[in-house]
Design an enzyme around this catalytic site. Structure first.
Site, PDB file in Angstrom:
ATOM      1  N   LYS A 388     -47.213 -82.237   7.682  1.00  0.00           N
ATOM      2  CA  LYS A 388     -46.799 -83.569   8.128  1.00  0.00           C
ATOM      3  C   LYS A 388     -45.285 -83.684   8.131  1.00  0.00           C
ATOM      4  O   LYS A 388     -44.634 -83.346   7.155  1.00  0.00           O
ATOM      5  CB  LYS A 388     -47.400 -84.623   7.204  1.00  0.00           C
ATOM      6  CG  LYS A 388     -48.923 -84.598   7.218  1.00  0.00           C
ATOM      7  CD  LYS A 388     -49.495 -85.581   6.226  1.00  0.00           C
ATOM      8  CE  LYS A 388     -49.193 -85.183   4.800  1.00  0.00           C
ATOM      9  NZ  LYS A 388     -49.890 -86.030   3.816  1.00  0.00           N
ATOM     10  N   THR A 422     -44.639 -97.546   5.114  1.00  0.00           N
ATOM     11  CA  THR A 422     -45.186 -96.190   5.151  1.00  0.00           C
ATOM     12  C   THR A 422     -45.946 -95.855   3.871  1.00  0.00           C
ATOM     13  O   THR A 422     -46.329 -94.722   3.655  1.00  0.00           O
ATOM     14  CB  THR A 422     -44.049 -95.161   5.321  1.00  0.00           C
ATOM     15  OG1 THR A 422     -43.105 -95.369   4.270  1.00  0.00           O
ATOM     16  CG2 THR A 422     -43.355 -95.328   6.660  1.00  0.00           C
ATOM     17  N   GLY A 424     -48.751 -95.073   1.627  1.00  0.00           N
ATOM     18  CA  GLY A 424     -50.148 -94.691   1.829  1.00  0.00           C
ATOM     19  C   GLY A 424     -50.480 -94.080   3.183  1.00  0.00           C
ATOM     20  O   GLY A 424     -51.656 -93.901   3.500  1.00  0.00           O
ATOM     21  N   THR A 425     -49.468 -93.722   3.971  1.00  0.00           N
ATOM     22  CA  THR A 425     -49.777 -93.097   5.272  1.00  0.00           C
ATOM     23  C   THR A 425     -50.548 -91.791   5.088  1.00  0.00           C
ATOM     24  O   THR A 425     -51.474 -91.504   5.840  1.00  0.00           O
ATOM     25  CB  THR A 425     -48.498 -92.774   6.079  1.00  0.00           C
ATOM     26  OG1 THR A 425     -47.562 -92.159   5.203  1.00  0.00           O
ATOM     27  CG2 THR A 425     -47.885 -94.007   6.700  1.00  0.00           C
ATOM     28  N   GLY A 426     -50.125 -91.008   4.070  1.00  0.00           N
ATOM     29  CA  GLY A 426     -50.767 -89.708   3.842  1.00  0.00           C
ATOM     30  C   GLY A 426     -52.237 -89.878   3.457  1.00  0.00           C
ATOM     31  O   GLY A 426     -53.113 -89.181   3.984  1.00  0.00           O
ATOM     32  N   CYS A 427     -52.513 -90.819   2.551  1.00  0.00           N
ATOM     33  CA  CYS A 427     -53.896 -91.101   2.133  1.00  0.00           C
ATOM     34  C   CYS A 427     -54.717 -91.519   3.349  1.00  0.00           C
ATOM     35  O   CYS A 427     -55.829 -91.044   3.579  1.00  0.00           O
ATOM     36  CB  CYS A 427     -53.942 -92.240   1.118  1.00  0.00           C
ATOM     37  SG  CYS A 427     -52.928 -91.969  -0.345  1.00  0.00           S
TER      38      CYS A 427
END
Ligand code: ATP
Ligand code: HMH
Ligand code: MG
Length: 716
Positions: A388, A422, A424-427
């Protein structure tokens, strides 16, 4: 055990032909077969043991492996290290009681049954002896020549309704029976020739799987930490799973006390309770995918690995969470080694750049090098890696999907979205991916779909107005918009929002020595004239940009307004400037004789690029700060906010100060705000975002423009 029986392959050596049983199974499992039964009536026990060992390697934990009839071979293969999950027994075969005894409580034991007498016999067994029934035949079939009379779909339905155990439909089952059998209550389809004799068993299995799951939401379990502020962790996962069309479940590894500003504390409950949560879910519910997030420490990882070893969900997406968006640690540094052991259980790993560096054991130097590091990681652990680029510097936020075992690599480009939301975007992304993979999308399709969803959710995050730090994304923004739920702001909200968005710029302007000195009359003539000469250059082209707004306007009211404003800039304001710069000559060539300063050129370049991009709404947003900031400043200077002297007629720059506190200018500003805010409120989120960006950039240029005169011109 609660086994996933949805797509059950029964092998037939003759039908597999030259491709062989092992290769056929490998491909079919790739396509989504969840349980494989080795059936080979002609082979000796020793041959069966060898085949089980080979199949266990080919399946590699991605599906269950059982053997037809040969209990002793199953035991012998287990002794040789093969992973054999159980047996399938016929009515005349070895006793199910002996099989349960020999293979243990976690083994998968199936029994053939097709008559009321068989059902009665099953009911008489101690509970837990048999896990499921193989019920058929559905249609007459050549692969089982000695079959009983065919049940047909209706016969199967009646049998399944009376059975206390899950029933797998077997015998002459083809792909076009999928929907009818599911509807008739089948726990799964057992397929022989449709897969063994297929040209492409992987594609055929995937087709079965898609049809079997069609119309049903995939069941997705998130194993992650809790974020009580709702933007990350299991809270984000559940929203993301739902938004992407799945049924979400959550097992909590750790509780965090956090909000949009940071993590205040972490509490890790005892791992036996984690295990109890995991088993409570998997004992009852068939999982279509698992997403793994925050793991906190090594013991948690070990518990999850042990559970995965038993349950083996068809899709595992691992988000190797180490540090939160806020910079707080979410994984014990000593547990990083343990995390590596979890990697081999994953189908897809989604590290950000920092996590990739830890997992790959080296710090990538740039984006191409990050892809190379991901390639090494993917080859090393045999899983796909999605690198990412959210933390890259610059205007791009790309991601890249690397699949070293299959030799594939795909980049997903995308402009960075300007937002603080942004958290929690990864979760959210990893849960969206788990859901889409569980639906049967291939990985590149799943990434493309998840990213499109994520970007829409990122753009609308700010509208949620959650928290003072890095806020959450708006997981349901697309759904709300399409469902007619109007989440668009009103013009009044846009006005208040945009004003707040530039509050830091406004404060910085107020604090500039230039503004302070202008207000209290101590500003030297030289910087003031420098400022006016630059402003003259600015106004000449600003008027052209306003004329372009008039040209693009779609109502005559707005057309007239911008044309009038253009006139006001080139005539009214400039006359004032000329009175200072070239007192005896009026507006003329000399008014524009200064060399443009960098701040002037930069501001005008920005306005021209927006003006000649041809988008009316963005353009009027870009010209607004020049109205709004001056009116605001003029009003406050006049009100004495910067000292009483600013309103004194003896102030050296009194005529200049008066222009911007003028009632007509204030009225023009009010209308400009109204046009822009109304257009922004009506715009699609994407366009509204661009409008805000143009507005913010112009505001920043206003600050630089006011700062320029005293950069090199000291206050006297
Ligand atoms: N400002 C942005 N604009 C567009 N896409 C973004 C932006 N920020 C992050 N993304 C995307 O969001 C996803 C998450 O990426 P990121 O690198 O931020 O992961 P992360 O650090 O694991 O996130 P988190 O901080 O939530 O754990 C990626 O698809 C990334 O491209
Ligand atoms: C619980 C939890 N998991 C993951 C993240 C990563 O953003 C977070 N902030 N909190
Ligand atoms: Mg992350």
């Amino acid at each position: 055990m609660n086994a996933d029986l949805s797509l059950y392959l029964v092998t037939d050596p003759a039908l597999c032909g030259a491709r062989g049983v092992v290769e056929t199974v490998r491909q079919a499992v790739d396509g989504g077969v969840r349980i494989v039964q080795l059936r080979d009536k002609a082979a000796t026990d020793a041959e069966i043991v060898d085949q089980l060992v080979d199949l266990s390697h080919a399946i590699d934990g991605r599906a269950l492996l059982v053997v037809n009839d040969r209990l002793d071979a199953a035991i012998a293969a287990r002794e040789r290290g093969a992973r054999v999950d159980g047996v399938h027994l016929g009515q005349g075969d070895a006793s199910v009681l002996r099989a349960r005894e020999a293979l243990g409580p976690d083994a998968v034991i199936g029994l053939t049954a097709n008559s009321p007498a068989h059902l009665e016999a099953v009911l008489a067994l101690p509970p837990g002896t048999v896990d499921h029934l193989g019920v058929g035949v559905i249609r007459p079939t050549l692969t089982k020549p000695d079959h009983p009379p065919a049940l047909g779909i209706e016969g199967f339905r009646a049998f399944a309704a009376a059975s206390p155990l899950p029933c797998v439909a077997i015998g002459g089952v083809g792909i076009d029976d999928t929907e009818a059998l599911r509807e008739a209550g089948a726990a799964g389809l057992a397929v022989v020739s449709a897969l063994c004799a297929a040209d492409d068993p992987r594609r055929e299995a995937a087709q079965f799987r898609r049809r079997w799951h069609a119309g049903a939401a995939p069941r997705i379990l998130s194993i992650a930490g809790s974020d009580p502020s709702g933007g990350a962790g299991i809270q984000a996962d559940l929203k993301s799973i739902a938004a992407n069309g799945g049924y979400g479940m959550a097992v909590i590894t750790a509780l965090t006390a956090q909000n949009t500003e940071g993590v205040r504390g972490v509490h890790v409950p005892p791992t036996d309770f984690l295990q109890a949560q995991l088993e409570a879910v998997s004992d009852d519910i068939t999982l279509d995918a698992v997403k793994i997030g925050m793991l906190a420490d090594a013991e948690v990882i070990r518990t999850v690995v042990a559970w995965l070893d038993v349950v083996r969900p068809p899709v595992v997406v691992l988000d190797p969470v180490m540090v939160a968006t806020s910079g707080d640690r979410l994984l014990d540094p000593e547990a990083e080694g343990e995390l590596r052991r979890l990697l081999r259980h994953a189908d897809l790993i989604t590290p950000n750049l920092a996590e990739l560096a830890v997992l790959a054991g080296r710090v990538p130097t740039d984006w191409p090098d990050a892809l190379a590091a991901a390639e090494e990681l993917s080859a090393d652990v045999g899983a796909m890696v999605l690198v990412k680029g959210g933390h890259l510097p610059g205007d791009e936020a790309p991601d890249a999907l690397i699949d070293a075992p299959r030799g594939r690599r795909q980049e997903f480009a995308g402009a960075r979205i300007t937002t603080r939301n942004t958290h929690g975007t990864g979760c959210s992304l990893s849960s969206a991916l788990a859901t889409r993979l569980a639906k049967g999308e291939d990985a590149p399709t799943a990434v493309a779909g998840a990213r499109a969803w994520l970007r829409e959710s990122l753009r609308e995050g700010e509208a949620l107005r959650v928290g003072r730090g890095q806020g959450p994304i708006s997981h349901f923004a697309g759904l709300w918009a399409r469902g007619g739920l109007d989440t668009r702001p009103t013009a009044a909200v846009v006005e208040a929002d945009w004003w707040r968005q530039i509050s830091a710029t406004r404060t910085a302007i107020d604090e500039l020595p230039f503004i302070r000195a202008l207000a209290d009359g101590t500003l030297a003539r030289e910087p003031f004239l420098f400022y006016l000469a630059q402003d003259a250059l600015y106004l000449r082209d600003y008027a052209r940009v306003l004329a372009e707004a008039a040209r693009l306007a779609s109502t005559s009211e707005e057309q007239a307004f911008w044309a009038n404003s253009a006139h006001g800039s080139i005539v009214g304001e400039l006359e004032l400037h000329a009175a200072w710069l070239t007192p005896s000559q009026g507006v003329g060539a000399a008014t524009f004789s200064a060399r443009p300063a960098p701040a002037t050129t930069a501001y005008l370049d920005h306005l021209r690029s927006v003006a000649f991009g041809g988008d009316y709404e963005e353009l009027i947003a870009a010209v607004l700060p020049c109205f709004w900031l001056y009116t605001d400043l003029g009003r406050r200077l006049h009100a004495g906010e910067f000292g009483a002297y600013a309103r004194d007629p003896r102030h050296p720059y009194a005529s200049w100060l008066a222009t911007y506190a003028d009632a007509a200018f204030e009225e023009a500003t009010r209308r400009a705000i109204e046009f822009v805010a109304t257009a922004a409120a009506a715009a699609e989120p994407e366009k509204r975002g661009r409008m805000l960006r143009a507005f913010e950039v112009s505001s920043a240029h206003e600050l630089a423009f006011f700062a320029a005169p005293l950069e090199g011109h000291p206050v006297v």
